[in-house]
Scaffold this active site. Structure first.
Site, PDB file in Angstrom:
ATOM      1  N   SER A 191     100.362  13.603  30.394  1.00 33.10           N
ATOM      2  CA  SER A 191     101.925  13.094  30.073  1.00 33.10           C
ATOM      3  C   SER A 191     102.096  13.698  28.584  1.00 33.10           C
ATOM      4  CB  SER A 191     102.120  11.771  30.166  1.00 33.10           C
ATOM      5  OG  SER A 191     101.432  11.060  29.519  1.00 33.10           O
ATOM      6  N   HIS A 219     101.999  12.014  37.305  1.00 38.58           N
ATOM      7  CA  HIS A 219     103.093  13.033  36.825  1.00 38.58           C
ATOM      8  C   HIS A 219     102.640  14.076  38.015  1.00 38.58           C
ATOM      9  CE1 HIS A 219     104.426  11.090  33.145  1.00 38.58           C
ATOM     10  NE2 HIS A 219     103.312  10.526  33.315  1.00 38.58           N
ATOM     11  N   LYS A 251     107.814   7.286  39.402  1.00 32.65           N
ATOM     12  CA  LYS A 251     108.317   8.716  38.681  1.00 32.65           C
ATOM     13  C   LYS A 251     109.148   9.407  39.936  1.00 32.65           C
ATOM     14  CE  LYS A 251     105.543   8.456  34.824  1.00 32.65           C
ATOM     15  NZ  LYS A 251     105.085   6.992  34.965  1.00 32.65           N
TER      16      LYS A 251
HETATM   17  N1  PMP Z   1      99.432   6.536  34.489  1.00 35.71           N
HETATM   18  C1  PMP Z   1     100.188   7.678  33.626  1.00 35.71           C
HETATM   19  C2  PMP Z   1      99.211   8.723  33.539  1.00 35.71           C
HETATM   20  C3  PMP Z   1     101.396   7.191  33.426  1.00 35.71           C
HETATM   21  O1  PMP Z   1     101.922   8.112  32.536  1.00 35.71           O
HETATM   22  C4  PMP Z   1     101.971   6.049  33.473  1.00 35.71           C
HETATM   23  C5  PMP Z   1     103.352   5.546  32.967  1.00 35.71           C
HETATM   24  N2  PMP Z   1     103.965   6.683  32.258  1.00 35.71           N
HETATM   25  C6  PMP Z   1     101.314   4.965  34.320  1.00 35.71           C
HETATM   26  C7  PMP Z   1      99.940   5.564  34.610  1.00 35.71           C
HETATM   27  C8  PMP Z   1     102.013   3.639  34.452  1.00 35.71           C
HETATM   28  O2  PMP Z   1     102.794   3.903  35.587  1.00 35.71           O
HETATM   29  P1  PMP Z   1     104.107   2.895  35.716  1.00 35.71           P
HETATM   30  O3  PMP Z   1     104.827   3.196  34.610  1.00 35.71           O
HETATM   31  O4  PMP Z   1     104.451   3.060  36.981  1.00 35.71           O
HETATM   32  O5  PMP Z   1     103.348   1.574  35.536  1.00 35.71           O
END
Ligand code: PMP
Length: 408
Positions: A191, A219, A251
């Site tokens: 990310s 992602h 997402k």
């Molecule tokens: N894993 C990754 C790689 C993320 O980018 C995120 C949140 N951006 C999460 C887990 C956590 O997911 P959530 O926001 O749905 O709790």
């Protein structure tokens, strides 16, 4: 007299106050926690203005889709707003298993388990499955939830340089024999950089050194592969290449929560024993139904995935043609980071873009190193080409005009 908080002298509190002061000085506003109206999609309404939006993960444009919204409402009418207990006690509704079966079927896994948060999915799954006699090797860019899962496991832990599988191999050679079990942790799309690992080599290393492979596809599910099945589909590999496949419902699937997919034994064990699952309430009816509706649309309309990939490629090429250097300029993943470096300059560019009608979040320390500030663009299938072209024009202009200044 104003009361002085007991926490005012904590080093972290003082650092935060100082950083907020500098941000206000250079940026004129704090660009975080800005409330918005309506649905966060290709555009967003903030402070009465409609902005082109790159700050949300609504990759497939399903967050406000009428079918998703009406299924979520219907679930509230049938089951209320919460399931009122952990699923193992009395919180199970038929929609939970329906979602898990359809997700497992979509991914090609034997089974799947959904948790109330993606973050919690990583923490509790890793923390529960590994212990102090084990070894965990993770990419240096791993999400905070993965790292906290490793800490909870109390396993011996080493990071390897981002996507450097030679270094991973070296660590496996050096460390593997001294531990009982070993886990390699990677992501389907990172990310911060928008790139991904060479899954074929990664899985070969895991087989060679008898390590399990956990892939966080937060992602990449819904965004990679011709039909959005993620990194395995992108590489043409079976789902079983991954031992523990993690994803989020928040997402591409336009809901809230996380999931683990894998073989039936793993999922049954987690279902009966993972602390963050059995000691936490079940996924709410509305969010379960929303994810299920989104998944069905994704299966029915794979053209959304193709459009997202095309838009992501188009945006990268618009930036590159204006002289903006991009790591991974040839990728089609929907995370497009533009490297700025200096934090204050990054804040100013983000503010100038905001004034020009473009909402993109600056990413600063501690999410990235002190001198590694980024503007991070999340593309959605609903962005139009004119929106992407206007954005590339504005970014190029702001990068030119906003030079690094010293702020004291
Ligand atoms: N894993 C990754 C790689 C993320 O980018 C995120 C949140 N951006 C999460 C887990 C956590 O997911 P959530 O926001 O749905 O709790």
């Amino acid at each position: 007299m104003t009361k002085i908080s007991k926490f005012a002298n904590l080093p972290g509190v003082r650092l935060l106050k100082e950083r907020m002061r500098k941000t206000l000085q250079s940026n004129g506003m704090i660009p975080f926690f800005l409330p918005h109206q309506g649905v966060s999609g290709a555009s967003i309404e903030v402070g009465g203005r409609t902005l082109i939006n790159y700050s949300g993960y609504n990759y497939l444009g399903l967050a406000g889709h009428p079918e998703v919204v009406s299924e979520a409402k219907r679930a509230i009418d049938r089951f209320g707003t919460t399931v009122s207990a952990s699923r193992i006690v009395s919180g199970e509704i038929p929609l939970h298993r329906e979602l898990e079966r359809e997700l497992a079927d979509f991914l090609g896994a034997e089974d799947c388990l959904v948790y109330v948060s993606g973050y919690n999915t990583n923490v509790t799954t890793i923390g529960h499955l590994y212990g102090h006699r084990d070894l965990i090797l993770h990419d240096d860019q791993s999400h905070n939830s993965l790292l906290n899962g490793c800490l909870l496991a109390r396993a011996r832990r080493h990071g390897y340089e981002h996507n450097n599988l030679d270094q991973l191999e070296h660590l496996l050679k050096r460390e593997r024999a001294a531990s009982k079990r070993a886990l390699v942790v990677a992501e389907g799309v990172y990310s911060m950089s928008g790139d991904f690992p060479d899954l074929k080599r990664l899985s070969e290393l895991c087989v060679q050194f008898d390590a399990e492979l956990l892939l966080d596809e937060a992602h990449s599910v819904g965004t990679l592969g011709p039909t959005g099945r993620g990194l395995t589909e992108h590489f043409g590999l079976p789902q079983s290449t991954i031992d523990i496949q993690i994803g989020t419902l928040s997402k591409a699937l336009s809901s809230c929560g996380g999931f683990v997919a894998g073989d039936g034994t793993l999922i049954e064990y987690l279902r009966y024993s993972a602390p963050g699952f059995i000691y936490s309430v079940g996924l709410p009816p509305s969010e379960t139904a929303a994810a299920l509706a989104a998944l069905r649309i994704l299966r029915r309309e794979p053209e959304r995935v193709a459009r997202l990939q095309e838009r992501s490629r188009q945006f990268r090429s618009e930036l590159v043609s204006r002289g903006i250097e991009l790591a991974g300029a040839d990728l089609s993943s929907p995370v497009v980071p533009v490297f700025v470096g200096d934090q204050q300059r990054c804040m100013r560019i983000s503010r100038a873009l905001f004034d020009a009608g473009i909402h993109v979040q600056p990413v600063i320390y501690p999410a990235v190193p002190m001198d590694g500030a980024l503007l991070r663009f999340f593309i959605t299938a609903d962005h139009s080409l004119p929106q992407l072209v206007k954005t590339a024009d504005e970014v190029a202009a702001m990068m030119e005009t906003q030079q690094t200044l010293e702020v004291n």
